[in-house]
Design an enzyme around this catalytic site. Structure first.
Site, PDB file in Angstrom:
ATOM      1  N   HIS A  14       0.978  -1.008  -0.058  1.00  8.40           N
ATOM      2  CA  HIS A  14       0.015  -0.016  -0.051  1.00  8.40           C
ATOM      3  C   HIS A  14       0.894   1.283   0.091  1.00  8.40           C
ATOM      4  CE1 HIS A  14      -2.996   2.565   2.367  1.00  8.40           C
ATOM      5  NE2 HIS A  14      -3.421   2.574   1.160  1.00  8.40           N
ATOM      6  N   ARG A  15       0.795   1.838  -1.143  1.00  8.81           N
ATOM      7  CA  ARG A  15       1.648   3.162  -1.114  1.00  8.81           C
ATOM      8  C   ARG A  15       2.959   2.889  -0.950  1.00  8.81           C
ATOM      9  NH1 ARG A  15      -2.037   7.188   2.823  1.00  8.81           N
ATOM     10  NH2 ARG A  15      -3.896   6.171   2.396  1.00  8.81           N
ATOM     11  N   GLU A  41       1.197  -0.553  -4.570  1.00  8.86           N
ATOM     12  CA  GLU A  41       0.095   0.434  -5.011  1.00  8.86           C
ATOM     13  C   GLU A  41       0.426   1.807  -4.917  1.00  8.86           C
ATOM     14  OE1 GLU A  41      -4.004   2.858  -3.487  1.00  8.86           O
ATOM     15  OE2 GLU A  41      -1.957   2.447  -2.657  1.00  8.86           O
ATOM     16  N   ASP A  43      -1.403   6.212  -5.487  1.00  2.29           N
ATOM     17  CA  ASP A  43      -2.530   7.022  -5.912  1.00  2.29           C
ATOM     18  C   ASP A  43      -2.056   8.125  -7.004  1.00  2.29           C
ATOM     19  OD1 ASP A  43      -4.198   6.091  -3.567  1.00  2.29           O
ATOM     20  OD2 ASP A  43      -2.340   6.609  -2.510  1.00  2.29           O
ATOM     21  N   HIS A  56      -1.539  11.021  -2.536  1.00  2.00           N
ATOM     22  CA  HIS A  56      -2.620  10.392  -1.981  1.00  2.00           C
ATOM     23  C   HIS A  56      -3.774  11.675  -1.632  1.00  2.00           C
ATOM     24  CE1 HIS A  56      -5.416   9.134   1.096  1.00  2.00           C
ATOM     25  NE2 HIS A  56      -5.573   8.187   0.627  1.00  2.00           N
ATOM     26  N   GLU A 142      -4.339   3.586  -8.474  1.00  2.00           N
ATOM     27  CA  GLU A 142      -5.573   4.176  -7.774  1.00  2.00           C
ATOM     28  C   GLU A 142      -5.833   5.416  -8.428  1.00  2.00           C
ATOM     29  OE1 GLU A 142      -6.277   4.141  -3.638  1.00  2.00           O
ATOM     30  OE2 GLU A 142      -8.101   5.610  -3.933  1.00  2.00           O
ATOM     31  N   LYS A 144      -7.585   8.881  -8.072  1.00  2.00           N
ATOM     32  CA  LYS A 144      -8.050   9.677  -7.158  1.00  2.00           C
ATOM     33  C   LYS A 144      -9.436  10.374  -7.701  1.00  2.00           C
ATOM     34  CE  LYS A 144      -6.604   8.366  -3.334  1.00  2.00           C
ATOM     35  NZ  LYS A 144      -7.117   7.558  -2.538  1.00  2.00           N
ATOM     36  N   ASP A 260       0.412  -1.732   4.505  1.00  2.76           N
ATOM     37  CA  ASP A 260       1.749  -1.090   4.779  1.00  2.76           C
ATOM     38  C   ASP A 260       2.861  -1.814   5.316  1.00  2.76           C
ATOM     39  OD1 ASP A 260      -0.041   1.629   4.341  1.00  2.76           O
ATOM     40  OD2 ASP A 260      -1.004   0.759   6.046  1.00  2.76           O
TER      41      ASP A 260
HETATM   42  O1  G3P Z   1      -6.459   0.838  -2.921  1.00  6.71           O
HETATM   43  C1  G3P Z   1      -6.365   0.433  -1.482  1.00  6.71           C
HETATM   44  C2  G3P Z   1      -6.340   1.815  -0.914  1.00  6.71           C
HETATM   45  O2  G3P Z   1      -5.118   2.482  -1.010  1.00  6.71           O
HETATM   46  C3  G3P Z   1      -7.591   2.585  -0.897  1.00  6.71           C
HETATM   47  O3  G3P Z   1      -7.582   3.844   0.104  1.00  6.71           O
HETATM   48  O4  G3P Z   1      -7.299   6.019   0.845  1.00  6.71           O
HETATM   49  O5  G3P Z   1      -5.582   4.578   1.123  1.00  6.71           O
HETATM   50  O6  G3P Z   1      -6.174   5.166  -1.164  1.00  6.71           O
HETATM   51  P1  G3P Z   1      -6.520   5.040   0.195  1.00  6.71           P
HETATM   52 MG    MG Z   2      -4.716   4.178  -2.560  1.00  4.47          MG
END
Ligand code: G3P
Ligand code: MG
Length: 270
Positions: A14-15, A41, A43, A56, A142, A144, A260
């Protein structure tokens, strides 16, 4: 199309490895790659001059030194900054100063690693994709929801066209909380995998042409997961950081997990 159904659930960082390095930077992606995450992942958002960048929040304030460098530009919305301005920012030092996961205090992040983090730039989407490509890796992009005055910007077209121009359709999984974006992406390029993100408590949607669902981890159970898998839809919940939660989801049959802590998930998956 990217194969989301592997023998073991995908470890999706995640990120990047955001507990070990500043989120959404190439330092974070590099760390996740070292750990052996299957995918990272990121954003994607849009600058005032229509450039795709990896960020993000709607604001630059939390994850960069924008408030110090541009003190008169509060609330530092991404939609008010050009790429040239954004490239002047340090998107790494905040991680050392605020220690969001306690990994600086615990000594998990070394001093050498901290040196690398300071001054990390905010990557463009193109830089992030090229990093992924050069390492023969995979990425979840992802998209936004855009904020005014950029709400009409053709972000899906721009993202899909960049993926096509880099010949990376097999390496990218798109996702968004804006499900209309994913329908648009599938219409533009059906061979790019696309996922619908669901917020906590949001109902599981019906009738979407998508390849995966990315639900909040609290709403995942084995019945839903099996039903979706049987119809060819992958299920990748977000964002799970404790081993017990990871094990519960693996037992429910998920195809991947966002975390994470990819270093923890890799051990749990075994
Ligand atoms: O894609 C999973 C997660 O990243 C979604 O929420 O707010 O962390 O982008 P967020
Ligand atoms: Mg995300």
């Amino acid at each position: 199309m990217l194969n989301l159904f592997q023998a073991k659930p995908l470890c999706i960082a995640h990120r990047g490895a955001s507990s070990l390095a500043p989120e959404n930077t190439l330092a974070s992606a590099r760390k996740a790659l070292e750990i052996g995450a299957d995918m990272w992942e990121l954003d994607v958002s849009v600058t005032a001059d229509g450039q795709l960048i990896v960020l993000h929040d709607d604001s630059l304030a939390r994850t960069s030194n924008a408030s110090a460098l541009f003190p008169n530009r509060a609330p530092w919305l991404i939609s008010n900054f050009t790429l040239t301005e954004i490239k002047q920012l340090d998107a790494g030092s905040w991680f050392i100063e605020s220690d969001p996961f306690g990994t600086i205090a615990s000594g998990t992040v070394t001093l050498d690693e901290q040196t690398i983090m300071r001054g990390q730039p905010i990557p463009t989407l193109q830089e992030a994709l090229l990093f992924t490509q050069v390492h023969n890796w995979r990425v979840n992009v992802e998209i936004k929801a855009l904020i005014p005055p950029l709400t009409g910007f053709p972000v899906v077209e721009a993202v899909v066209s960049l993926i096509e121009s880099l010949d990376m359709t097999e390496q990218v999984l798109l996702s968004s909380f804006v499900h209309a974006y994913m329908q648009q992406a599938k219409a533009l390029h059906p061979a790019i995998a696309a996922a619908a993100l669901l917020d906590e408590g949001e109902a599981w949607p019906a009738g979407l042409t998508i390849d995966a669902l990315h639900p909040h981890y609290t709403s995942v159970d084995a019945d839903h997961t099996q039903t979706l898998r049987q119809t060819g839809v992958a299920v990748n919940p977000w964002t799970v950081n404790d081993p017990a939660g990871m094990k519960r989801l693996i037992a429910a049959g998920v195809t991947g997990i966002f975390t994470d802590f990819p270093q923890v998930l890799k051990q749990v998956i075994g």
